[in-house]
Design a protein around this motif. Structure first.
Motif, PDB file in Angstrom:
ATOM      1  N   LEU A  93       0.816  -1.205   0.000  1.00  0.00           N
ATOM      2  CA  LEU A  93       0.000   0.000   0.000  1.00  0.00           C
ATOM      3  C   LEU A  93       0.855   1.263   0.000  1.00  0.00           C
ATOM      4  O   LEU A  93       0.534   2.233  -0.676  1.00  0.00           O
ATOM      5  CB  LEU A  93      -0.946  -0.024   1.205  1.00  0.00           C
ATOM      6  N   ASP A  94       1.964   1.245   0.709  1.00  0.00           N
ATOM      7  CA  ASP A  94       2.815   2.440   0.793  1.00  0.00           C
ATOM      8  C   ASP A  94       3.527   2.762  -0.522  1.00  0.00           C
ATOM      9  O   ASP A  94       4.102   3.834  -0.681  1.00  0.00           O
ATOM     10  CB  ASP A  94       3.818   2.325   1.944  1.00  0.00           C
ATOM     11  N   LYS A  95       3.468   1.860  -1.498  1.00  0.00           N
ATOM     12  CA  LYS A  95       4.089   2.099  -2.797  1.00  0.00           C
ATOM     13  C   LYS A  95       3.077   2.569  -3.844  1.00  0.00           C
ATOM     14  O   LYS A  95       3.440   2.779  -5.003  1.00  0.00           O
ATOM     15  CB  LYS A  95       4.781   0.831  -3.292  1.00  0.00           C
ATOM     16  N   ILE A  96       1.827   2.724  -3.445  1.00  0.00           N
ATOM     17  CA  ILE A  96       0.778   3.123  -4.396  1.00  0.00           C
ATOM     18  C   ILE A  96       0.490   4.611  -4.208  1.00  0.00           C
ATOM     19  O   ILE A  96      -0.155   5.018  -3.243  1.00  0.00           O
ATOM     20  CB  ILE A  96      -0.498   2.270  -4.194  1.00  0.00           C
ATOM     21  N   ASP A  97       0.990   5.407  -5.133  1.00  0.00           N
ATOM     22  CA  ASP A  97       0.843   6.865  -5.036  1.00  0.00           C
ATOM     23  C   ASP A  97      -0.503   7.384  -5.534  1.00  0.00           C
ATOM     24  O   ASP A  97      -0.922   8.472  -5.139  1.00  0.00           O
ATOM     25  CB  ASP A  97       1.958   7.552  -5.841  1.00  0.00           C
ATOM     26  N   ASP A  98      -1.150   6.650  -6.414  1.00  0.00           N
ATOM     27  CA  ASP A  98      -2.387   7.132  -7.023  1.00  0.00           C
ATOM     28  C   ASP A  98      -3.657   6.702  -6.289  1.00  0.00           C
ATOM     29  O   ASP A  98      -4.714   6.580  -6.896  1.00  0.00           O
ATOM     30  CB  ASP A  98      -2.465   6.689  -8.486  1.00  0.00           C
ATOM     31  N   LEU A  99      -3.552   6.465  -4.996  1.00  0.00           N
ATOM     32  CA  LEU A  99      -4.716   6.101  -4.188  1.00  0.00           C
ATOM     33  C   LEU A  99      -4.829   7.072  -3.023  1.00  0.00           C
ATOM     34  O   LEU A  99      -3.891   7.244  -2.251  1.00  0.00           O
ATOM     35  CB  LEU A  99      -4.589   4.667  -3.655  1.00  0.00           C
ATOM     36  N   SER A 100      -5.990   7.698  -2.925  1.00  0.00           N
ATOM     37  CA  SER A 100      -6.281   8.618  -1.827  1.00  0.00           C
ATOM     38  C   SER A 100      -7.465   8.035  -1.054  1.00  0.00           C
ATOM     39  O   SER A 100      -8.539   7.859  -1.617  1.00  0.00           O
ATOM     40  CB  SER A 100      -6.630   9.995  -2.399  1.00  0.00           C
ATOM     41  N   VAL A 101      -7.238   7.708   0.215  1.00  0.00           N
ATOM     42  CA  VAL A 101      -8.277   7.069   1.026  1.00  0.00           C
ATOM     43  C   VAL A 101      -8.821   8.067   2.036  1.00  0.00           C
ATOM     44  O   VAL A 101      -8.062   8.699   2.767  1.00  0.00           O
ATOM     45  CB  VAL A 101      -7.725   5.822   1.762  1.00  0.00           C
ATOM     46  N   ARG A 102     -10.142   8.178   2.047  1.00  0.00           N
ATOM     47  CA  ARG A 102     -10.837   9.000   3.030  1.00  0.00           C
ATOM     48  C   ARG A 102     -11.792   8.081   3.782  1.00  0.00           C
ATOM     49  O   ARG A 102     -12.854   7.750   3.284  1.00  0.00           O
ATOM     50  CB  ARG A 102     -11.585  10.130   2.352  1.00  0.00           C
ATOM     51  N   SER A 103     -11.380   7.675   4.955  1.00  0.00           N
ATOM     52  CA  SER A 103     -12.150   6.714   5.737  1.00  0.00           C
ATOM     53  C   SER A 103     -12.811   7.407   6.927  1.00  0.00           C
ATOM     54  O   SER A 103     -12.115   8.036   7.735  1.00  0.00           O
ATOM     55  CB  SER A 103     -11.222   5.599   6.222  1.00  0.00           C
ATOM     56  N   MET A 104     -14.126   7.277   7.006  1.00  0.00           N
ATOM     57  CA  MET A 104     -14.892   7.786   8.145  1.00  0.00           C
ATOM     58  C   MET A 104     -14.611   9.271   8.396  1.00  0.00           C
ATOM     59  O   MET A 104     -14.399   9.699   9.521  1.00  0.00           O
ATOM     60  CB  MET A 104     -14.589   6.963   9.400  1.00  0.00           C
ATOM     61  N   VAL A 105     -14.644  10.083   7.343  1.00  0.00           N
ATOM     62  CA  VAL A 105     -14.343  11.509   7.460  1.00  0.00           C
ATOM     63  C   VAL A 105     -15.604  12.365   7.415  1.00  0.00           C
ATOM     64  O   VAL A 105     -15.539  13.575   7.275  1.00  0.00           O
ATOM     65  CB  VAL A 105     -13.361  11.981   6.363  1.00  0.00           C
ATOM     66  N   ASN A 106     -16.757  11.727   7.509  1.00  0.00           N
ATOM     67  CA  ASN A 106     -18.053  12.419   7.481  1.00  0.00           C
ATOM     68  C   ASN A 106     -18.263  13.181   6.177  1.00  0.00           C
ATOM     69  O   ASN A 106     -18.793  14.282   6.164  1.00  0.00           O
ATOM     70  CB  ASN A 106     -18.220  13.340   8.689  1.00  0.00           C
ATOM     71  N   PHE A 107     -17.824  12.601   5.062  1.00  0.00           N
ATOM     72  CA  PHE A 107     -18.056  13.192   3.748  1.00  0.00           C
ATOM     73  C   PHE A 107     -19.553  13.138   3.431  1.00  0.00           C
ATOM     74  O   PHE A 107     -20.214  12.135   3.683  1.00  0.00           O
ATOM     75  CB  PHE A 107     -17.292  12.411   2.670  1.00  0.00           C
ATOM     76  N   GLN A 108     -20.062  14.222   2.850  1.00  0.00           N
ATOM     77  CA  GLN A 108     -21.472  14.274   2.453  1.00  0.00           C
ATOM     78  C   GLN A 108     -21.580  14.874   1.053  1.00  0.00           C
ATOM     79  O   GLN A 108     -21.037  15.959   0.796  1.00  0.00           O
ATOM     80  CB  GLN A 108     -22.284  15.123   3.435  1.00  0.00           C
ATOM     81  N   LEU A 109     -22.294  14.187   0.169  1.00  0.00           N
ATOM     82  CA  LEU A 109     -22.529  14.712  -1.174  1.00  0.00           C
ATOM     83  C   LEU A 109     -23.314  16.018  -1.140  1.00  0.00           C
ATOM     84  O   LEU A 109     -23.242  16.807  -2.081  1.00  0.00           O
ATOM     85  CB  LEU A 109     -23.280  13.678  -2.018  1.00  0.00           C
ATOM     86  N   THR A 110     -24.045  16.254  -0.080  1.00  0.00           N
ATOM     87  CA  THR A 110     -24.837  17.474   0.041  1.00  0.00           C
ATOM     88  C   THR A 110     -24.018  18.662   0.554  1.00  0.00           C
ATOM     89  O   THR A 110     -24.515  19.774   0.607  1.00  0.00           O
ATOM     90  CB  THR A 110     -26.043  17.241   0.971  1.00  0.00           C
ATOM     91  N   ASN A 111     -22.758  18.425   0.899  1.00  0.00           N
ATOM     92  CA  ASN A 111     -21.882  19.492   1.368  1.00  0.00           C
ATOM     93  C   ASN A 111     -21.070  19.994   0.169  1.00  0.00           C
ATOM     94  O   ASN A 111     -20.204  19.280  -0.348  1.00  0.00           O
ATOM     95  CB  ASN A 111     -20.963  18.965   2.470  1.00  0.00           C
ATOM     96  N   SER A 112     -21.357  21.196  -0.279  1.00  0.00           N
ATOM     97  CA  SER A 112     -20.715  21.715  -1.496  1.00  0.00           C
ATOM     98  C   SER A 112     -19.195  21.814  -1.354  1.00  0.00           C
ATOM     99  O   SER A 112     -18.470  21.646  -2.343  1.00  0.00           O
ATOM    100  CB  SER A 112     -21.314  23.067  -1.884  1.00  0.00           C
ATOM    101  N   THR A 113     -18.698  22.056  -0.153  1.00  0.00           N
ATOM    102  CA  THR A 113     -17.245  22.107   0.058  1.00  0.00           C
ATOM    103  C   THR A 113     -16.623  20.730  -0.133  1.00  0.00           C
ATOM    104  O   THR A 113     -15.583  20.595  -0.801  1.00  0.00           O
ATOM    105  CB  THR A 113     -16.913  22.652   1.468  1.00  0.00           C
ATOM    106  N   ASP A 114     -17.251  19.683   0.428  1.00  0.00           N
ATOM    107  CA  ASP A 114     -16.761  18.313   0.243  1.00  0.00           C
ATOM    108  C   ASP A 114     -16.671  17.965  -1.240  1.00  0.00           C
ATOM    109  O   ASP A 114     -15.676  17.411  -1.711  1.00  0.00           O
ATOM    110  CB  ASP A 114     -17.677  17.302   0.941  1.00  0.00           C
TER     111      ASP A 114
END
Length: 171
Positions: free
Chosen positions: A85-106
């Motif tokens: 996993l530490d050798k994969i540069d093109d993966l960005s993981v956002r786990s349990m960050v309270n992302f919401q599609l209804t939040n325009s900033t997110d």
């Protein structure tokens, strides 16, 4: 001619939903897909992928279960692909960050990240946890979510959504 993210399976630049009952391995499949696209390795060892930048927005799985060194799911899947996993540069993981599609900033942050790359994929796991307080059974609400996905797709992005189907609705 179709431009494929995964040859013959997932077209590039579309919204794709992977739905199933709890425990049907949806998350494992999209996590494997994320790693295959981020590394350019074939999905399931046979289906050619177009290498790209992957953003995994996982509101269902805690970060330690996903990324814990040695035992995390992403680490185990990466090892199965012959890498770590530490050798994969093109993966960005956002786990349990309270992302919401209804939040325009997110959404704006995701779109800006996608615009940095020629080929981006956003994986939302899951629809229910990333759609905020929207009633997914309401037509107007569904249209609003689809509009947000289309906005993200305009940044040269493929959208993959994991959706949990209730066993109650199948009866």
């Amino acid at each position: 001619m179709t431009n494929w993210l995964v040859e013959g399976l997932f077209p590039k630049g579309h919204c794709i939903m992977i739905a199933g009952v709890p425990g049907s391995m949806k998350s494992w499949i999209v996590e494997h897909l994320a790693l295959c696209v981020a590394t350019g390795k074939p999905l399931f060892g046979t289906l050619a992928t177009q290498k790209g930048h992957v953003i995994l927005v996982d509101q269902d799985t805690p970060k330690d279960i996903l990324e814990k060194l040695g035992t995390g799911r992403l680490n185990r899947l990466a090892l199965g692909l012959g890498t770590s996993l530490d050798k994969i540069d093109d993966l960005s993981v956002r786990s349990m960050v309270n992302f919401q599609l209804t939040n325009s900033t997110d959404v704006a942050v995701l779109k800006a990240e996608c615009e940095l790359f020629d080929n981006s994929v956003i994986i939302f796991d899951s629809l229910g946890t990333t759609s905020g307080n929207i009633n997914l059974n309401d037509t107007q609400a569904a249209i609003k979510i689809a509009s947000i996905w289309n906005n993200l797709k305009s940044a040269n992005c493929t959208i993959i959504i994991v959706h949990h189907v209730s066993l109650k609705t199948l009866k």
